[in-house]
Scaffold this motif. Structure first.
Motif, PDB file in Angstrom:
ATOM      1  N   PHE A   1     140.097  11.968 -41.381  1.00  0.00           N
ATOM      2  CA  PHE A   1     140.459  11.137 -42.533  1.00  0.00           C
ATOM      3  C   PHE A   1     141.309  11.947 -43.515  1.00  0.00           C
ATOM      4  O   PHE A   1     142.299  11.457 -44.070  1.00  0.00           O
ATOM      5  N   GLY A   2     140.943  13.218 -43.752  1.00  0.00           N
ATOM      6  CA  GLY A   2     141.699  14.082 -44.659  1.00  0.00           C
ATOM      7  C   GLY A   2     143.102  14.362 -44.140  1.00  0.00           C
ATOM      8  O   GLY A   2     144.072  14.358 -44.912  1.00  0.00           O
TER       9      GLY A   2
ATOM     10  N   LEU B   1     143.195  12.368 -51.644  1.00  0.00           N
ATOM     11  CA  LEU B   1     142.469  13.465 -51.001  1.00  0.00           C
ATOM     12  C   LEU B   1     140.995  13.475 -51.396  1.00  0.00           C
ATOM     13  O   LEU B   1     140.170  14.060 -50.692  1.00  0.00           O
ATOM     14  N   ALA B   2     140.637  12.804 -52.477  1.00  0.00           N
ATOM     15  CA  ALA B   2     139.230  12.724 -52.896  1.00  0.00           C
ATOM     16  C   ALA B   2     138.416  11.824 -51.952  1.00  0.00           C
ATOM     17  O   ALA B   2     137.209  12.036 -51.794  1.00  0.00           O
ATOM     18  N   LEU B   3     139.051  10.848 -51.308  1.00  0.00           N
ATOM     19  CA  LEU B   3     138.333   9.917 -50.434  1.00  0.00           C
ATOM     20  C   LEU B   3     137.676  10.610 -49.240  1.00  0.00           C
ATOM     21  O   LEU B   3     136.482  10.386 -48.987  1.00  0.00           O
ATOM     22  N   PRO B   4     138.375  11.473 -48.486  1.00  0.00           N
ATOM     23  CA  PRO B   4     137.681  12.150 -47.383  1.00  0.00           C
ATOM     24  C   PRO B   4     136.600  13.117 -47.875  1.00  0.00           C
ATOM     25  O   PRO B   4     135.595  13.320 -47.185  1.00  0.00           O
TER      26      PRO B   4
ATOM     27  N   LEU C   1     146.695  13.338 -45.856  1.00  0.00           N
ATOM     28  CA  LEU C   1     147.802  14.254 -46.141  1.00  0.00           C
ATOM     29  C   LEU C   1     149.142  13.654 -45.730  1.00  0.00           C
ATOM     30  O   LEU C   1     150.148  13.850 -46.420  1.00  0.00           O
ATOM     31  N   LEU C   2     149.159  12.922 -44.629  1.00  0.00           N
ATOM     32  CA  LEU C   2     150.395  12.266 -44.202  1.00  0.00           C
ATOM     33  C   LEU C   2     150.853  11.233 -45.228  1.00  0.00           C
ATOM     34  O   LEU C   2     152.037  11.147 -45.554  1.00  0.00           O
ATOM     35  N   VAL C   3     149.901  10.468 -45.731  1.00  0.00           N
ATOM     36  CA  VAL C   3     150.230   9.432 -46.720  1.00  0.00           C
ATOM     37  C   VAL C   3     150.622  10.069 -48.045  1.00  0.00           C
ATOM     38  O   VAL C   3     151.587   9.645 -48.688  1.00  0.00           O
TER      39      VAL C   3
END
Length: 188
Positions: A6-7, A25-28, A11-13
């Motif tokens: 997920f992280g 980046l806080a979501l993963p 990073l791609l997005v």
């Protein structure tokens, strides 16, 4: 593992517009924390459900009415009819739950596998299926006057019926092929 993947996807997005999407980046990280902190513990006192964001709930054995499943969610139902969600527990966890609870939570999976061991499923003419033992199947076929359509590993009287019917089918097929070859009208 899921949090890491997920992280990496995040990073791609984030690479498209880092000044606006850095917070993704806080979501993963939150997901990883939730996975690591949520758990269900079964011990001599009862069932303890640990949640990442709302503390824990304990169900003592004397308060437990049963275990239930709703979709992918597993819950413990108390005698007061309250439901306590059990994180990390699935239907396939039943054998481990039975062992950890010393039989207080029955294992329906193993019991059903043992009940079906050595039985065959027979689909009837009306479309319904029935499970029966090898002996029951042989008696049923004999009573109905039908040939046995299964191969059993050991020598039983059922194999002879199937062998005879297969041999008679092969003989009939060979006879029809011979008559087809000898008939000049069927040749091109």
């Amino acid at each position: 593992m899921g949090a890491v993947v997920f992280g990496l996807i995040s990073l791609l997005v984030i690479g498209a517009a880092p000044q606006y999407l850095f917070w993704l980046l806080a979501l993963p990280v939150i997901f990883g924390y939730w996975v690591l902190k949520s758990s269900t513990i079964v011990d001599e006192q009862g069932i303890t459900a640990n949640y990442a964001f709302k503390g824990k709930k304990v169900v003592a054995w004397e308060d437990l009415a049963g275990i239930g499943f709703k979709g992918a969610r597993t819950f413990a139902r108390t005698t007061s009819d309250a439901e306590v969600t059990l994180p990390g527990v699935t239907f396939n966890s039943l054998p481990r739950l039975e062992a950890a609870s010393h039989g207080r939570i029955p294992d329906a999976i193993t019991a059903s596998k043992e009940a079906a061991d050595g039985k065959v499923v027979v689909v009837q003419e009306d479309g319904y299926s029935v499970m029966m033992s090898k002996e029951e199947y042989l008696e049923r076929q004999k009573a109905l006057g039908k040939p046995v359509q299964l191969n059993f590993d050991d020598d039983t009287d059922g194999n002879t019926t199937q062998t005879e019917s297969v041999e008679s089918q092969e003989t009939g097929q060979a006879a029809s092929e011979t008559s087809h070859r000898d008939n000049p009208a069927s040749q091109h």
